[in-house]
Design an enzyme around this catalytic site. Structure first.
Site, PDB file in Angstrom:
ATOM      1  N   ARG A 327       5.880   6.055   5.730  1.00 41.64           N
ATOM      2  CA  ARG A 327       5.500   7.442   5.434  1.00 41.64           C
ATOM      3  C   ARG A 327       4.212   7.838   6.156  1.00 41.64           C
ATOM      4  NH1 ARG A 327       6.702  11.876   1.733  1.00 41.64           N
ATOM      5  NH2 ARG A 327       8.606  10.837   1.090  1.00 41.64           N
ATOM      6  N   GLU A 735       2.479  15.504  -4.782  1.00 44.44           N
ATOM      7  CA  GLU A 735       1.670  14.895  -3.733  1.00 44.44           C
ATOM      8  C   GLU A 735       1.084  15.880  -2.724  1.00 44.44           C
ATOM      9  OE1 GLU A 735       5.127  12.438  -3.072  1.00 44.44           O
ATOM     10  OE2 GLU A 735       3.822  10.696  -2.847  1.00 44.44           O
TER      11      GLU A 735
END
Lengths: 788, 492
Positions: A327, A735
């Site tokens: 990620r 997030e």
């Protein structure tokens, strides 16, 4: 929440549907102290308590474990060792068999659990732990990644390469090029409620676990493996966590497994709640990274090619380091188009605690790398970094130069709104004028310097492990019309349960207080994914909606048949249902349906469409959509000590059609502050023996109320509905706000740069503690003197 | 002198009178509430007085007035609660019932997310609202320095704090209503008797008065003296050290006086930071901002200046400024007293000039003359509620001709003890107070200090920042318009 007196059968709108500002479902219980966390549950009679015994070397083989004095200490019932694990001594969440429940033969970090004392009281267990005598043959320990080679050093999991175009050639051919390195620190989750698990033995092989976890299904699996029993024997339940932030995605497995082993062995309930220090020493954190970058660009500052190496300190085992470092690469572009790009990860083995998930899951580290590159280019061409940012954005939707919207992983950005977000924020925060004011201030202030920065965010939504993008829910309608809602997501404070209940209330058109939110349990909804990746509402909201719709469809079929009206003449109105020309109270219709033997319970299900990912090729569509935002921060720094304050922050963050603006605002404000903490005062510090010395709030400093920006303006950009048909066209908000904290790091950098007249890139590493700020100031002053 | 002895402690817990005989010296209030009483609204977040999840209010009589202060139940020993009123989250509002204004504001302004820290925040805000119903940002932030929240980013909590008064008046609060009854009860309990509880290696005493304390300590010189327990609390919760026999001195009026006479402020060893704040910050203004940055509110309400000195820490915040001011210390053993310069008290790391059975009774602080310059600079990673990386205190008087007449510089965090920068002082004394003198004197730091690297700061940073503090002190003595320190309170 069942309060029947409040139902209004004439209401034009239900109380608490979607897109309304509902308070957190547990708010009343929070403020009265009546919200029950696991340590608040009444313990069954005879409950035992566990305490971990931790390694006191960073790397070595265990020569001898002598726990005789532990066993004879007051109150001790048992001491568990690796040999006491009846099933597999492994809690590796990705099946790599590299993470024992209890160390067996060797230890790989300072603080690794070796044994577990089980005693009559928690105090007795803690005190007894100190009597263990363990001798080791010490081995060389790798603590820092600074000296490691990202290509040849030992990795914990296979690395990833993303590649589009020919970065090396593009850099070589570019009019200008530069390279550098950035260190970005890790982060302790510091959930206020530490890890805890309580296991209650049942009959046969059964055990029930109450565990503060974001991933009950994984706890179930791990406990099953450790006990050597099938998953059906293990039930895991969690009503709420006192914070998670990723720290409870995998890290609760250890405590649950040990509590379960002891509970089955002694036929007594067993609770393990580590002290804060043990929690911080023995459980994983956000990965710190060393980011090497080389960039080629033109004289305007347009990036032509970029080459990244993201090396991460993963600790001794893989845990989630694979997807975390993946990620990071998925976000090394942030909002920028790289015509040619090569990005590689190096998930490095170290003799430190195994790092794990933390809000953003590597994404923020990737974005910090992107922003450093932007900053470098800006200093190189002598422009405001904001100009360089705008110059390099992905092309807008429908841009005639449509080729500026492909990511390093070959997904096309289809929902780009960053141009408008930045334009609106730049305007509303008065960026240009303040830039001039700050320049004037700095010209007249020797010691205190101001800095300003506006940074963008684009965050990819979906688990990159495609199969995790599924969810289940269980919806019961009782004969009085009240609804029992259960789904696979877990509540850690983010307001997930409130939002999902709003979705169900909206679906049935009943007041929110008719929907009972219940504890997450593996016995009701099986095979769930972790509540992570910002996906909680997207997935579980959809699954719950699906469950409710199944029941609704049955009700419509039933009513159509009973009242002999076409299906389209049955409409769910607030707390009632119109059937042809008559209106029936929802509860009455439910009673009728029950009498007619209509099933009033449904298991809902959802899987995210469109996504796919080929990791070997580095190509696919890993993300269903992106969430965007931007923040602008102004800081003052003290060039004598490096101390600083955040004068002002303005945020514009996108939520889609928000399900609950009050909750989303809380996520954005809280995410920003947490991100700011990561990049400023939150410093993890290991000594040369590999001991983490910042293992309590006395030494590890998360932001306080007095660290907030003095002026803090947060606006939700809810003008763009989600591009994709997400739940009520809302967007994930867990997030994405976290990396908004980058604007503080860059504002600090801007203030530092002022001491050398903005001619030298400060290369300010994170966390930018007062010490790092001061040292950067000194470095720039020295460099400026040298150049002069 | 005969003194009455009790073998139980008694206190008010919310509305209930509690009498306890079976109390261990190291039993904490939080464990008592959670384990013995199943009052589980107060949470354990850190067990070291840093996170505030366990915050409760303690009511005590101060000069005859009943004051309620936030404290950390996790490091508060039961033995220190004799004669006090403990108020927990369970005393405010309840299920189904009306919420307290503090609670209602927190609900309406979305001040909770995970909710774990929330009871502690409610209690801290409750304490603030009782004494300051309409607080500004600075007062709110100060009241919340000892409360960590990881979810909200605090903004919603501050919004709630500002709105509390629109939900109800502090004067109508239940605690306000029962104030006189509680005060009378607490007064009645102050019978001047000694409390002795426990036997063997689990015993403690609460002296009836200071003379009694001197007697007890002389007879048991190895006893652990516990004042605010902000340090000793951690010996128990973190290091699992035995503290028996313990002597709890937090209730001794005779140690809690702070007064000024002939230009000297005398601070009894039991005076808390909170109690010292008013006089100290008024007479020596540099102490105001310093005390505001020591611990959180809960710690300042418990912790004592005497304890900060007596524990001999190299990073205690009070000794350097007190040394720079030329403070003296009165030590007492039995009936014998001696007074020494404070700086002589700190002999070496972990070693102080304190005889067995002797205790710190008071510190005496000369108020600087108007013409003197005095400043304190504390450097930390996080501005508030953080332990010092380095702290410098500077006291300066100039002769008529602008020469340095007298300069005393003391640092914390730079050596094994709080320490004077004698070489730097020598380099400055008798010289003109000028930038050139200061720059030249900076070289002397190397002779005074060889700081360490640890998790708070590197040796290089400490050395550099310490020097820069002298530069700052010089610049501040010169006046001028540009800001010289970053400031939390001034708006941008």
């Amino acid at each position: 929440m069942n309060n029947h007196s409040s139902i209004d059968l004439k209401a034009a709108r239900i109380k608490g549907g979607v897109a309304t500002d509902q308070r957190h479902d547990s708010a009343h219980k929070h403020v009265t102290g009546q919200a029950v966390y696991i340590d608040d549950m009444p313990e069954p009679a005879g409950t035992l308590h566990g305490c971990l015994g931790l390694s006191t070397v960073a790397h070595g083989t265990i020569r001898e474990i002598d726990v005789s004095a532990v066993r004879s200490a007051p109150g001790v019932v048992d001491v568990l060792l690796a040999s006491d694990v009846p099933g597999e001594n492994d809690i590796s969440p990705t099946g790599r068999h590299d993470e024992p429940v209890l160390a067996d033969g060797k230890v790989q970090f300072y603080g690794q659990p070796i044994f577990c004392v089980i005693a009559e009281t928690r105090e007795a267990a803690r005190r007894a732990t100190r009597h263990a005598k363990i001798s080791y043959t010490e081995l060389p320990a790798i603590i820092d990644i600074g000296e490691l080679d990202p290509v040849s050093s030992k990795l914990v999991t296979p690395p990833l390469t993303l590649k589009r175009g020919d970065a090396k050639a593009a850099i070589a051919d570019a009019p200008r090029r530069l390279k550098g390195q950035m260190r970005v620190g890790g982060q302790e989750h510091f959930y206020l409620e530490g890890h805890i698990a309580m296991a209650i033995p049942g009959e046969d092989q059964d055990v029930t676990i109450y565990c503060s976890t974001q991933h009950p299904s994984e706890v179930q699996h791990m406990v099953g493996h450790a006990l050597g029993v099938p998953s059906h024997a293990v039930m895991v339940e969690i009503r709420r966590m006192g914070g998670g932030f990723g720290g409870k995605e995998t890290q609760g497995n250890q405590f649950a497994a040990l509590a379960a082993i002891a509970a089955k062995k002694h036929h007594r309930a067993v609770k393990i709640r580590p002290d804060r220090d043990d929690d911080m020493i023995a459980t994983g954190k956000r990965h710190d990274f060393l980011i090497d970058y080389e960039v080629g660009f033109d004289d305007e500052g347009r990036i032509l090619g970029v080459d990244f190496m993201f090396a991460a300190r993963c600790g001794f085992s893989a845990d989630l380091s694979g997807p975390v470092t993946d990620r990071a690469l998925f976000h090394c572009d942030n909002t920028y188009f790289y015509p040619n790009v090569l990005a590689r990860s190096a998930p490095l083995y170290t003799n430190t605690v195994s790092n794990t998930a933390f809000r953003g899951f590597g994404g923020p580290q990737g974005m910090v790398g992107a922003e450093r590159v932007i900053e470098e280019v800006a200093f190189a061409v002598g422009k405001d970094p904001l100009e360089i940012r705008k110059l390099n954005f992905y092309g807008p939707n429908g841009d005639k130069n449509g080729d500026r919207n492909v990511t390093p992983y070959h997904q096309t950005v289809e929902d780009n709104i960053i141009h408008r977000v930045i334009a609106e924020l730049e305007e509303s925060c008065d960026y240009a004028r303040r830039r001039r004011t700050i320049d004037a201030f700095n010209a007249n202030s020797d010691i205190i310097k101001r800095g300003l920065a506006l940074t963008p965010v684009k965050f990819g939504i979906s688990f990159t492990a495609t199969h995790y993008n599924q969810a289940g829910a269980l919806v019961h309608v009782y004969t009085d019309g009240s609804v029992h809602l259960n789904h696979g997501g877990t509540e850690m404070g983010q307001g997930l349960n409130t939002k999902v209940a709003q979705v169900v209330a909206e679906e049935f058109q009943i007041d929110l207080d008719q929907v009972k939110i219940t504890a997450t349990t593996t016995g009701k909804v099986p095979n769930t994914s972790a509540t992570a990746a910002s996906s909680g509402t997207d997935l579980n909201g959809m699954a719950a909606q699906n469950g409710a719709r199944q029941i609704k469809d049955r009700l419509i079929d039933f009513a159509a048949k009973k009242y002999q009206v076409p299906h389209d003449q049955i409409v769910f109105l607030p707390n009632r249902v119109r059937v042809g020309n008559q209106e029936i109270a929802f509860a009455d219709l439910i009673k009728q349906a029950y009498m007619a033997r209509i099933q009033l319970s449904a298991a809902g299900f959802y899987k995210t469409p469109k996504i796919h990912w080929n990791r070997d090729k580095g190509e696919g569509r890993p993300f269903y959509y992106f969430a965007y935002g931007a923040s602008c921060s102004e800081v003052s720094i003290d060039t004598l000590t490096g101390e600083y304050v955040v004068e002002r922050t303005d945020i514009l963050h996108e939520t889609g059609r928000s399900l609950n603006r009050a909750i989303d605002l809380g996520q954005i404000e809280g995410g920003f502050i947490q991100g700011m903490g990561w990049l400023t005062t939150e410093e993890l510090w290991w000594d040369d023996k590999g001991r983490l010395r910042t293992h309590a709030p006395s030494t590890y400093k998360i932001p306080l109320a007095s660290d907030r920006p003095k002026i803090f303006n947060v606006v939700l950009a809810d003008w763009p509905e989600a591009h994709e048909p997400t739940i009520h066209r809302s967007k994930a908000v867990g997030e994405p706000p976290f990396p908004l904290g980058m604007s503080v790091l860059h504002a600090l950098s801007d203030a530092v740069a002022s001491v050398a007249n903005h001619k030298i890139c400060p290369r300010l590493d994170a966390p930018a503690t007062p010490e790092r700020v001061l040292m950067a100031v000194e470095r720039l002053k020295a460099e400026a003197r040298r150049r002069a | 002198m005969a003194i009455k002895t009790r073998t139980e402690i008694r206190f008010l817990l919310n509305s209930e009178t509690v009498t306890l005989k079976d109390v261990a010296p190291d039993e904490t209030l939080l464990d008592y509430l959670r384990l013995r009483r199943s009052l589980r609204g107060s949470k354990e977040g850190c067990a070291e007085g840093d996170c505030g999840a366990c915050t409760v209010l303690v009511g005590r009589l101060s000069d005859g007035k009943l004051v309620y202060e936030s404290v950390n139940a996790c490091i508060r020993f039961m033995g220190s609660l004799d004669g006090l009123h403990v108020v927990t989250i369970e005393h405010l509002g309840g299920e189904g019932g009306n919420l307290h204004p503090v609670q209602q504001a927190m609900v309406d302004f979305h001040g909770s997310q995970c909710g774990f820290c929330t009871p502690g925040f409610v209690m801290s805000l409750y304490g603030l609202w009782m004494r300051s119903p309409e607080p500004g940002d600075a007062a709110i932030e100060k009241a919340l320095q000892g409360n960590l929240c990881r979810c909200t980013g605090y903004e919603a909590i501050v919004r709630a704090a500002k709105a509390i008064s629109s939900y109800g008046k502090a004067a109508k609060d239940p605690l306000a209503a029962e104030r006189s009854r509680v005060a009378a009860r607490l007064q009645e309990w102050r019978d001047g008797s000694r409390v002795e509880i426990g036997i063997g290696d689990a015993r403690f005493a609460i002296p009836g008065n200071v003379d009694d304390f001197a007697t007890i300590l002389e007879a048991a010189p190895k006893a652990t003296v516990v004042a605010g327990s902000t340090d000793v609390g951690l010996w128990v919760t973190k290091h699992m050290r035995e503290i028996s026999p313990a002597i709890f001195i937090g209730n001794l009026d005779g140690l809690q006086t702070i007064s000024e006479k002939d230009g000297v402020i005398s601070i009894g060893a039991g005076v808390t930071y909170t109690d010292a704040f008013e006089l100290l910050s008024k007479r020596i203004p540099a102490f105001g901002p310093l005390i505001d940055r020591i611990g959180g509110e809960q710690v300042r309400n418990m912790g004592t200046i005497g304890g900060n000195i007596a524990n001999g820490s190299p990073i205690g915040d009070m000794p350097p400024p007190l040394i720079a001011l030329g403070a003296t210390l009165t030590l007492r053993k039995g009936r014998k007293r001696r007074t020494i310069p404070l700086e002589k008290f700190f002999v070496a790391y972990g070693k102080q000039d304190r005889l067995p059975g002797e205790f710190v009774e008071a510190v005496h602080v000369p108020v600087p003359a108007k013409s003197a310059k005095f400043a304190i600079y504390k450097i930390t990673k996080r501005r508030d509620e953080d332990i010092t990386a380095a702290l410098g205190a500077f006291y300066l008087t100039l002769a008529r001709n602008g020469m340095v007449e007298n300069i005393r510089i003391a640092y914390g965090g730079m050596a094994a003890t709080p320490k004077r920068a004698t070489a730097v002082e020598r380099a400055l004394t008798g010289k003109p107070w000028s930038a050139a003198t200061v720059e030249a004197a900076l070289r002397a730091y190397a002779a005074d200090f060889t700081p360490l690297t640890d998790m708070r700061a590197s040796a290089e940073y400490r050395a550099l920042a310490a020097r820069n503090l002298l530069r700052r002190f010089f610049v501040e003595t010169q006046g001028g318009k540009a800001p010289l320190q970053v400031s939390r309170t001034e708006a941008a």
